[in-house]
Design a protein around this motif. Sequence first.
Motif: not given
Lengths: 174, 404
Positions: A104-106, A138-141, B314-315
């Motif tokens: 879910t990051h990039l 870093p993945p937000p979720r 962070s994103v």
Amino acid sequence: MKDSSRRGFMGKAFGGFAAVGAVASLYAMKKSWDPLPSVKAAGFTTLDMSAYKENELVVEKWRGKPIFVLKKTAKMVSSQTPVQAERDVMIDGSHYMIAIGLCTHLGCIPAYKPSTEDFLCACHGGQFDFSGAVTKVPPPRGLDIPPFKIDGNKLVLGEVGPEYQAMKDTGITL
Amino acid sequence: MANFTKATSIKDWLNQRLAIEKVEKVMMSEYWIPKNINFLWAMGMVLVMTFVLLLVSGIFLLMYYQPNVATAFDSVNYTIMREVDFGWLWRHVHGVAASVVFLIIYIHMFTGIYYGSYKKGREMIWISGMLLFVTFSAEAFSGYMLPWGQMSYWAGMVITNLFSGGSLHADFLVEWIRGDYVPAQAFLTRFFMLHVLLLPLAIMGLIGLHFAALRIPHVNNQDGDEIDFDVESKKYLAGDKAGSKVIRFANDFMSKDMMVVGVYLVFFFYLVFYNYGFAMDPVNFDPADGLKTPAHIYPEWYFLWSYEILRPFSVDVGLIAFGFAQVIFIGLPFLDRSPNTVPASRRGLFKYWFWAMLVDMIVLTAMGKLPPEGIFSTIGFVAAIAFILLWIALPIITKFEKKI
Ligand code: FES
């Protein structure tokens, strides 16, 4: 004088006419760039859930994206926290982790390690547990869960069933 | 209608109809160039040359390349590389030029920053130049997709995902850009169109604007002298060639430009024939596979610095920092508050600012290439913060600079 106001009127009339044409053509351009109907129609995949083995990640394909299917072991199921359990998909009495296999990051594909029962995304070092919840940024979720419908011991991806709708409503997935 | 007389020569015939003598004066023989400029000013001509090389080699590649997900990879790696006579030459020229053009653009840019060539009166030169840089970046990215290898596919995946805007989750926008849920046929064909038609057209238009922007304020010079071009050019035309501060663009100044271009071409073709590999990522020699990500995804070297600014955060913060890095250079003429148009070495703190920015970007570039682990991610993080702080500091330090 009369002449120039007539020209002014014609100028404005043409301006308005051209504006309508410009908006219409922008609309057409936007629509031409949309995904084709054939692309959208191919957006369904049916999985037969009886074939999977425990703690063995299988990567299926739906809408060109990798779909992770992981049948959880009894130990995983019993050790789950509520957050992890919420993400379960139950089919025919078994617990599955079903998720879109794109970070879910990039959008890289995380790799599964059966020994530690978690995922590592090599791109920027993100980590997910066996239920697809994120354990290291870093993945937000957590990994997104694709729309699914349970049909006996089959799973239809791309169709929205009540279980998926519930997950969406409670914000477990997007 | 104008008065036409019997032409005395072909030139005269054309001149009566096309005013070619006037055009020649404006463009060449009475286009005035200051004398005190060094070889760094030839980078513009070097860029023109590289652009021509890209265009010509691109046309030859275009004849055999197939924009189809099933055949694109082989059309490049088999047809062009093995079957087409000299196909390898066009591909290597194209690949090397695409990489080297960014090196030259960066030199060109930093020359402008060092000598203050973006300052009052020359803002449009700078802005049109930065627009060219952005369009060139888009051109490079769309071209990178076309061989449809692993890096093409995954770069396409990652870069288009940026458009979901982090927590905004604008996935519809990403799908719209791709024309599919993932990079696939629609994506390849539309990026092919962008690469061979729309963006090159935009680039040519912007090159025209960039040149036009130069015409009135004239080119800057090594000392930031304000030259009265009318007076100096009169002197020159009156025969005082030594006393005048300016010379003709053609053929006087051109000869110097061409000398630099000549040296550059030797270097360029050395790369094409003996060292083309640096412009071709080995990962891109695997065909695109939507079910397998390469272990490390990194862009070509010229995008590494801005990629590294995205990475340590962070994103959402990362996206904002990335966006900042993309556009901030355009604002340079307005963020530099000092009126001094002189080389950085003769200015106050700006001298240090210039070198700090240059070094910071080199550090970011190096860190962008290394895997994001341990000490490297810390250095990258510090350098990214430094980049942002430097830009915030710029208006302040230049404001207090004494007028020279
Ligand atoms: S894409 Fe997975 S961590 Fe960035």
